[in-house]
Design an enzyme around this catalytic site. Structure first.
Site, PDB file in Angstrom:
ATOM      1  N   THR A 119      -0.917  14.518  -3.770  1.00 26.13           N
ATOM      2  CA  THR A 119      -1.587  13.415  -3.396  1.00 26.13           C
ATOM      3  C   THR A 119      -0.795  12.052  -3.645  1.00 26.13           C
ATOM      4  O   THR A 119      -0.126  12.182  -4.753  1.00 26.13           O
ATOM      5  CB  THR A 119      -2.776  13.403  -4.398  1.00 26.13           C
ATOM      6  OG1 THR A 119      -3.488  14.579  -4.174  1.00 26.13           O
ATOM      7  CG2 THR A 119      -3.631  12.151  -4.316  1.00 26.13           C
ATOM      8  N   GLU A 120      -0.685  11.345  -2.656  1.00 22.76           N
ATOM      9  CA  GLU A 120       0.098  10.155  -2.795  1.00 22.76           C
ATOM     10  C   GLU A 120       1.512  10.363  -3.095  1.00 22.76           C
ATOM     11  O   GLU A 120       2.197   9.501  -3.722  1.00 22.76           O
ATOM     12  CB  GLU A 120      -0.249   9.163  -4.032  1.00 22.76           C
ATOM     13  CG  GLU A 120      -2.135   8.600  -3.690  1.00 22.76           C
ATOM     14  CD  GLU A 120      -2.303   8.019  -2.498  1.00 22.76           C
ATOM     15  OE1 GLU A 120      -1.545   7.385  -1.975  1.00 22.76           O
ATOM     16  OE2 GLU A 120      -3.249   7.920  -1.948  1.00 22.76           O
ATOM     17  N   LEU A 121       1.910  11.502  -2.693  1.00 25.12           N
ATOM     18  CA  LEU A 121       3.462  11.860  -2.803  1.00 25.12           C
ATOM     19  C   LEU A 121       3.871  11.844  -4.384  1.00 25.12           C
ATOM     20  O   LEU A 121       4.982  11.862  -4.639  1.00 25.12           O
ATOM     21  CB  LEU A 121       4.380  10.874  -2.196  1.00 25.12           C
ATOM     22  CG  LEU A 121       4.406  10.900  -0.602  1.00 25.12           C
ATOM     23  CD1 LEU A 121       5.489  10.132  -0.034  1.00 25.12           C
ATOM     24  CD2 LEU A 121       4.461  12.456  -0.028  1.00 25.12           C
TER      25      LEU A 121
ATOM     26  N   TRP B 135       4.018   7.251  -4.136  1.00 29.45           N
ATOM     27  CA  TRP B 135       4.635   6.206  -2.685  1.00 29.45           C
ATOM     28  C   TRP B 135       4.002   4.892  -3.001  1.00 29.45           C
ATOM     29  O   TRP B 135       3.931   4.012  -1.984  1.00 29.45           O
ATOM     30  CB  TRP B 135       4.442   6.966  -1.521  1.00 29.45           C
ATOM     31  CG  TRP B 135       3.026   6.961  -0.996  1.00 29.45           C
ATOM     32  CD1 TRP B 135       1.741   6.804  -1.571  1.00 29.45           C
ATOM     33  CD2 TRP B 135       2.725   7.646   0.354  1.00 29.45           C
ATOM     34  NE1 TRP B 135       0.824   7.447  -0.753  1.00 29.45           N
ATOM     35  CE2 TRP B 135       1.405   7.396   0.450  1.00 29.45           C
ATOM     36  CE3 TRP B 135       3.692   8.032   1.672  1.00 29.45           C
ATOM     37  CZ2 TRP B 135       0.673   8.253   1.659  1.00 29.45           C
ATOM     38  CZ3 TRP B 135       3.042   8.089   2.691  1.00 29.45           C
ATOM     39  CH2 TRP B 135       1.614   8.361   2.821  1.00 29.45           C
TER      40      TRP B 135
END
Length: 397
Positions: A146-148, A298
């Site tokens: 999730t979300e890098l 990120w």
């Protein structure tokens, strides 16, 4: 060897909560805004998913299989496609059948479970893996959290779940003088390869493309390919939200034309190949280990987890939610587990973010609430009802 260009798109739609008042607690346990979820999903399908999938399919055929891309599609999005827009699923299946598209694994509910519970994290990863196999007939080999979100410990756990390649952010405070345009390895598990997002070039497309105040506007395909030439490395990893196309950046700004021209322009140079994350990991050796002791992501200028856990509101909601895991593990209640999953979606915590400086505009763009405090109150009202249901189920055992 040709330099790899790795295009990866994140596809996610949150399960939005309805306006849930204090007086609903203990009386009404339907938490979701079905009208908003359906309306927004159908809008984004028409503006982004369907036309972009068609464009990518055309380019794969036109470039005779030399153009490749990758997706991760959250379980929450898959459920909404199934419910509201099955034609979107069919268009992704058509891409899957080309053999030029890699589908990545992630947390099923686009959650922060990697930070909250190793048991729940593993459960969601395996649930998502099964969903990708079910919908697209392929077994994911690469992981995208999730979300890098990434750290050494998360990388080690992901490797233990059978993945040998993982995506994350080329965050400046982690990279230092090093370039994100090489393959790296996990400090705690050297066999785990890491692909790092080139955030400069990715954000040129995702955020700056239509900004007429940007010094490089307009961004042409020729200019962008020239920028690729300036990067000395093995791979340029362009990772972004799929909703960039048609939703965040409107069709009027020319972003579809840009993407239509990019494959041919890059391939015509003879210096690049479009590769999936698995291809990149196969073709290029890791140049060194990457040590990430604290989680990165990120999001925002800081590239950390403060977008979701940066204030006391978010931390309170997060801790109360994951504090229910032990009680839920006693229960075999599918409905409770499903609600628990949807309440873990990271979007709910993102809406509570109180950052109003460099990244405030970005947060407001994706926030259905007028203030972070409204988001917190609404979520905690829902969570209070959910806690009552869990406690009642335990008492009835």
């Amino acid at each position: 060897m040709k330099k790899s260009v790795c295009l990866y798109f994140q596809v996610h739609q949150p399960t939005r909560l309805r306006l849930y008042r204090f007086f609903d607690i203990g009386k009404d346990s339907h938490y979701y805004d079905d009208f908003a979820n359906r309306t927004i999903l159908k809008r984004v399908a028409q503006k982004c998913y369907l036309p972009m999938n068609e464009l990518l399919l055309e380019q794969i055929k036109e470039q005779k299989g030399k153009f490749k891309v990758a997706f991760s599609i959250s379980g929450s999005a898959l459920e909404q496609f199934d419910r509201y827009a099955p034609e979107v699923l069919e268009s992704f299946r058509a891409l899957a059948q080309t053999g030029c598209v890699e589908f990545l694994c992630e947390t099923y509910y686009h959650s922060l479970s990697s930070l909250g519970s190793s048991v729940e994290f593993e459960h969601q990863v395996l649930k998502h893996k099964a969903a990708i196999e079910h919908y697209f007939g392929v077994t994911p080999a690469t992981f995208r959290n999730t979300e890098l979100i990434y750290s050494d410990n998360i990388g080690k756990q992901v490797y233990g779940l059978g993945f040998k390649t993982m995506l994350t952010e080329g965050a400046r405070h982690i990279m230092g003088w090093r370039s994100p345009d090489f393959v790296y390895s996990c400090a705690l598990q050297p066999s785990m390869k890491l692909l790092l997002r080139n955030y400069g070039l990715s954000d040129d497309i995702a955020f700056r493309f239509s900004d007429k105040g940007w010094g490089e506007w307009p961004l042409t395909t020729e200019k962008f390919v020239g920028w690729l030439d300036n990067n000395e490395g093995d791979t340029v990893n362009l990772f972004m939200d799929y909703e960039t196309f048609g939703e965040h950046q409107s069709v009027d700004c020319g972003i579809f034309d840009f993407m239509k021209a990019l494959p041919g322009a890059a391939l015509a140079t003879g210096r690049y190949s479009f590769d999936t994350p698995s291809d990149v990991a196969r073709k290029h050796k890791a140049v060194s280990e990457l040590s990430v002791s604290q989680p990165i992501s990120w999001a925002d200028e800081e590239r950390d987890i403060t977008a979701w856990l940066g204030n006391e509101l978010q931390q309170d909601a997060f801790n109360k939610l994951y504090g229910l895991e032990e009680k839920l593990s006693i229960l075999n209640d599918a409905t409770l587990w499903t609600d628990y999953g949807h309440l873990q979606e990271s979007d709910h915590l993102y809406y509570m973010c109180t950052k109003f400086f460099s990244d405030g505009e970005i947060h407001q763009r994706f926030n259905p609430y007028d203030t972070p405090y409204e988001a917190f109150i609404n979520y905690m009202n829902v969570l209070s009802d959910f806690i009552i249901r869990v406690n009642n189920a335990i008492a009835e055992r």
